[in-house]
Design a protein around this motif. Sequence first.
Motif, PDB file in Angstrom:
ATOM      1  N   ILE A 175      33.791 -45.702 -24.378  1.00  0.00           N
ATOM      2  CA  ILE A 175      33.908 -45.732 -22.908  1.00  0.00           C
ATOM      3  C   ILE A 175      35.255 -46.675 -22.731  1.00  0.00           C
ATOM      4  O   ILE A 175      35.419 -47.845 -23.039  1.00  0.00           O
ATOM      5  CB  ILE A 175      32.760 -46.567 -22.003  1.00  0.00           C
ATOM      6  CG1 ILE A 175      31.389 -45.806 -22.436  1.00  0.00           C
ATOM      7  CG2 ILE A 175      33.176 -46.652 -20.539  1.00  0.00           C
ATOM      8  CD1 ILE A 175      30.312 -46.440 -21.563  1.00  0.00           C
ATOM      9  N   ARG A 176      36.257 -46.028 -22.344  1.00  0.00           N
ATOM     10  CA  ARG A 176      37.534 -46.570 -22.315  1.00  0.00           C
ATOM     11  C   ARG A 176      37.411 -47.732 -20.677  1.00  0.00           C
ATOM     12  O   ARG A 176      36.601 -47.072 -19.886  1.00  0.00           O
ATOM     13  CB  ARG A 176      38.858 -45.748 -22.235  1.00  0.00           C
ATOM     14  CG  ARG A 176      38.917 -44.972 -23.575  1.00  0.00           C
ATOM     15  CD  ARG A 176      40.342 -43.861 -23.474  1.00  0.00           C
ATOM     16  NE  ARG A 176      40.494 -43.305 -22.368  1.00  0.00           N
ATOM     17  CZ  ARG A 176      39.887 -42.199 -22.175  1.00  0.00           C
ATOM     18  NH1 ARG A 176      39.143 -41.293 -23.300  1.00  0.00           N
ATOM     19  NH2 ARG A 176      40.001 -41.277 -21.044  1.00  0.00           N
TER      20      ARG A 176
ATOM     21  N   GLU B 269      39.436 -47.451 -18.375  1.00  0.00           N
ATOM     22  CA  GLU B 269      39.566 -46.942 -17.118  1.00  0.00           C
ATOM     23  C   GLU B 269      38.451 -46.015 -16.825  1.00  0.00           C
ATOM     24  O   GLU B 269      38.192 -45.536 -15.457  1.00  0.00           O
ATOM     25  CB  GLU B 269      40.735 -46.120 -17.118  1.00  0.00           C
ATOM     26  CG  GLU B 269      40.849 -44.813 -18.291  1.00  0.00           C
ATOM     27  CD  GLU B 269      41.415 -45.497 -19.455  1.00  0.00           C
ATOM     28  OE1 GLU B 269      41.346 -46.649 -19.816  1.00  0.00           O
ATOM     29  OE2 GLU B 269      41.624 -44.479 -20.513  1.00  0.00           O
ATOM     30  N   GLN B 270      37.595 -45.508 -17.769  1.00  0.00           N
ATOM     31  CA  GLN B 270      36.321 -44.773 -17.266  1.00  0.00           C
ATOM     32  C   GLN B 270      35.136 -45.715 -16.902  1.00  0.00           C
ATOM     33  O   GLN B 270      34.773 -45.212 -16.055  1.00  0.00           O
ATOM     34  CB  GLN B 270      35.755 -44.248 -18.823  1.00  0.00           C
ATOM     35  CG  GLN B 270      36.758 -43.191 -19.350  1.00  0.00           C
ATOM     36  CD  GLN B 270      36.104 -42.655 -20.709  1.00  0.00           C
ATOM     37  OE1 GLN B 270      36.107 -43.282 -21.566  1.00  0.00           O
ATOM     38  NE2 GLN B 270      35.612 -41.318 -20.703  1.00  0.00           N
TER      39      GLN B 270
ATOM     40  N   ALA C 162      36.255 -46.390 -13.222  1.00  0.00           N
ATOM     41  CA  ALA C 162      36.082 -44.847 -12.496  1.00  0.00           C
ATOM     42  C   ALA C 162      34.521 -44.901 -12.073  1.00  0.00           C
ATOM     43  O   ALA C 162      34.178 -44.613 -10.921  1.00  0.00           O
ATOM     44  CB  ALA C 162      36.407 -43.855 -13.285  1.00  0.00           C
ATOM     45  N   MET C 163      33.733 -45.288 -12.895  1.00  0.00           N
ATOM     46  CA  MET C 163      32.069 -45.304 -12.790  1.00  0.00           C
ATOM     47  C   MET C 163      31.802 -46.259 -11.500  1.00  0.00           C
ATOM     48  O   MET C 163      30.943 -46.125 -10.969  1.00  0.00           O
ATOM     49  CB  MET C 163      31.504 -45.444 -13.999  1.00  0.00           C
ATOM     50  CG  MET C 163      30.043 -45.324 -13.698  1.00  0.00           C
ATOM     51  SD  MET C 163      28.936 -46.595 -14.693  1.00  0.00           S
ATOM     52  CE  MET C 163      29.289 -48.174 -14.152  1.00  0.00           C
TER      53      MET C 163
ATOM     54  N   MET D 114      27.725 -41.779 -20.884  1.00  0.00           N
ATOM     55  CA  MET D 114      29.009 -42.020 -21.281  1.00  0.00           C
ATOM     56  C   MET D 114      29.412 -42.472 -22.521  1.00  0.00           C
ATOM     57  O   MET D 114      30.404 -42.329 -23.272  1.00  0.00           O
ATOM     58  CB  MET D 114      29.825 -43.001 -20.085  1.00  0.00           C
ATOM     59  CG  MET D 114      29.997 -42.576 -18.857  1.00  0.00           C
ATOM     60  SD  MET D 114      30.173 -43.848 -17.447  1.00  0.00           S
ATOM     61  CE  MET D 114      31.922 -44.014 -18.064  1.00  0.00           C
TER      62      MET D 114
ATOM     63  N   LYS E 246      32.288 -38.716 -22.324  1.00  0.00           N
ATOM     64  CA  LYS E 246      32.560 -38.102 -20.963  1.00  0.00           C
ATOM     65  C   LYS E 246      32.952 -39.076 -19.915  1.00  0.00           C
ATOM     66  O   LYS E 246      32.350 -40.158 -20.010  1.00  0.00           O
ATOM     67  CB  LYS E 246      31.690 -37.137 -20.902  1.00  0.00           C
ATOM     68  CG  LYS E 246      31.406 -36.060 -21.775  1.00  0.00           C
ATOM     69  CD  LYS E 246      30.342 -34.912 -20.968  1.00  0.00           C
ATOM     70  CE  LYS E 246      30.201 -34.064 -22.116  1.00  0.00           C
ATOM     71  NZ  LYS E 246      28.811 -33.114 -21.723  1.00  0.00           N
ATOM     72  N   ASP E 247      33.579 -38.775 -18.973  1.00  0.00           N
ATOM     73  CA  ASP E 247      33.738 -39.171 -17.791  1.00  0.00           C
ATOM     74  C   ASP E 247      32.583 -39.256 -16.869  1.00  0.00           C
ATOM     75  O   ASP E 247      31.960 -38.424 -16.902  1.00  0.00           O
ATOM     76  CB  ASP E 247      34.942 -38.795 -16.797  1.00  0.00           C
ATOM     77  CG  ASP E 247      36.341 -38.931 -17.302  1.00  0.00           C
ATOM     78  OD1 ASP E 247      36.589 -40.039 -18.159  1.00  0.00           O
ATOM     79  OD2 ASP E 247      37.247 -38.235 -17.089  1.00  0.00           O
ATOM     80  N   ALA E 248      32.387 -40.634 -15.973  1.00  0.00           N
ATOM     81  CA  ALA E 248      31.416 -40.559 -15.318  1.00  0.00           C
ATOM     82  C   ALA E 248      31.152 -39.381 -14.177  1.00  0.00           C
ATOM     83  O   ALA E 248      30.025 -38.763 -14.360  1.00  0.00           O
ATOM     84  CB  ALA E 248      31.243 -41.884 -14.496  1.00  0.00           C
ATOM     85  N   GLU E 249      32.206 -39.141 -13.664  1.00  0.00           N
ATOM     86  CA  GLU E 249      32.266 -37.821 -12.616  1.00  0.00           C
ATOM     87  C   GLU E 249      31.610 -36.632 -13.120  1.00  0.00           C
ATOM     88  O   GLU E 249      30.901 -35.929 -12.708  1.00  0.00           O
ATOM     89  CB  GLU E 249      33.574 -37.660 -12.001  1.00  0.00           C
ATOM     90  CG  GLU E 249      33.531 -37.456 -10.786  1.00  0.00           C
ATOM     91  CD  GLU E 249      35.230 -37.504 -10.120  1.00  0.00           C
ATOM     92  OE1 GLU E 249      36.018 -38.056 -10.688  1.00  0.00           O
ATOM     93  OE2 GLU E 249      35.295 -36.819  -9.120  1.00  0.00           O
TER      94      GLU E 249
END
Lengths: 93, 478
Positions: free
Chosen positions: B370-371, B373-374, B377-378, B399, B404-407
């Motif tokens: 998990i980066r 910025e990810q 974002a979550m 994640m 993957k991105d949270a969205e």
Amino acid sequence: MITEKDVDHVAILARLALTGKEKEMFTKQLNDVLEHFQSLKRLNTEKVQPTAYVLPLRNIYREDQVGDHISLEDALANCPDRDENYFRVPKIV
Amino acid sequence: MTQYETVIGLEVHVELKTRSKIFCHSTTAFGGDPNTHVCLVCLGLPGALPVINKSVVEYAIRAALALNFQIAGFNKFDRKNYFYPDMSKNCQITQNDLPLAEHGYLNIELNGDTKKIGITRLHMEEDTGKLVHQGSITTTPFSLVDYNRAGVPLIEIVSEPDLRSPEEAYEYLNKLKAVILYTGVSDCKMEEGSLRCDANVSVRPAGSTEFGTKTEIKNMNSFKALQKALAYEVERQIEVLEEGGRIVQETRTWDEEKGITLAMRSKEHAHDYRYMPEPDLAPLVIDREWVEEIKRSLPELPDDRKERYVRDYGLPAYDAMVLTNTKELADYFEACVADYSNPKAVSNWIMGDLSRLLKANGTETTNCPIRPEQLTAMLRLLEKGTISGKIAKVVFEEMFASGKDAEVIVKEKGLVQISDEGAITSIVEEVIAKNPKSVEDFRAGKSRALGFLVGQVMKATKGKANPELVNKLLKERL
């Protein structure tokens, strides 16, 4: 004054087995060495700095670079006993 | 029974991660086939001359400055003579009477208190080769010798006897490791032997100012082993004294399997190393300018960073300490707060779910799937109410597993929080109809029944209903 007991102790550290005759000989020789230092001690060294290095060299560095290794065969060429890649020696505990 | 005080000092060896060895150009790479990382110098062949690697001196100074040491202007090396096949030249090159650095210290924290631990000295030396034994070490008549490690640069760091419990010793080693990792001069891996620790342990009647007889404990190969071995040894010594015995000054080895320390063959007499100045290495005069330059290049160290987190981000001291314990985790935290203005929320997720997942998967922070910025974002999805706190935990796990991105995960799995009154109302009414007993309990004043009903609604919506809305709608209808 070095006694035979001191010689025994040093012999253990050096892993040497000495005969009684040898012990006697080394005791005398080591005492002679000490005596020699006694005569050196008579010199006046008040104005002389303790010296560990006789050359005026300072800060001799090498850069951190990896060079060639010697081959395994060369590395083990002079060892009396080996086991595959290893030097093999009597176990010391 | 007499009350005893424990006195512990630690001797720590740290391998420096230079490319080449301390006195020759052989590689320091870990492992390799036996006796393939060697040259004439580290094999100690007659006539081969050592020359000091400048980076070793630089790294050692770097570590010393980070540990608050004074750096000596004049440095020399000494030969420590002994007869043991782990060094083929029958001596190890080290620094004896004039170490590189003296008078250092570290602050450790235990139960919220800060304690200053003195560090006596730090010096440079070469590592030794490794002995391997086939079959049982007690019965085999041979040792097999691998000189790959011989000549790998080490710093030895000796603490004052300032540690008063195994827990303090653990904290000290942990902090020492953290600081050295920050400086980047070693990877400090205990399992690969790039961080090694021996301990001097004694006990004395509480209030006494004289030290008791100490034992030296070796062979502790992990932080856990250190704490267990010290706890065992302290207890053993107290037992001996209580039974009217006396402590023998000796070296003892930690037996991890049996969970005890054992006396090694008495070596008191062997401590006769006949140190002499190493004639093949010229002395070093360390330039003040150089030291200042290294000092300027040091990164912000854990203590300063921790203080800044409390001051600038308003974090509790505990959070700040955990986050700054490794540079990587602190860097991760800072990347998150650069992009999201609620530091405490970020801290909670890093210290909680993220650390748990990293640990469970044995993943290094630098390889975190998990980066930063990810993660932020979550947090925004959570803040906007798109997902509930409960769902966020599920999303976060996903994640971590998929990167993957949270969205994307929320969309794929249909995890968007239901905040539509109409949709929730019908479920609320259904739950009320199905649970007359709880409804009655609530009306009779048992507020706990409300929690049950909320739970039923959440269950029916698979956790997606907005909890505040559920509460509100339930109360209206009751």
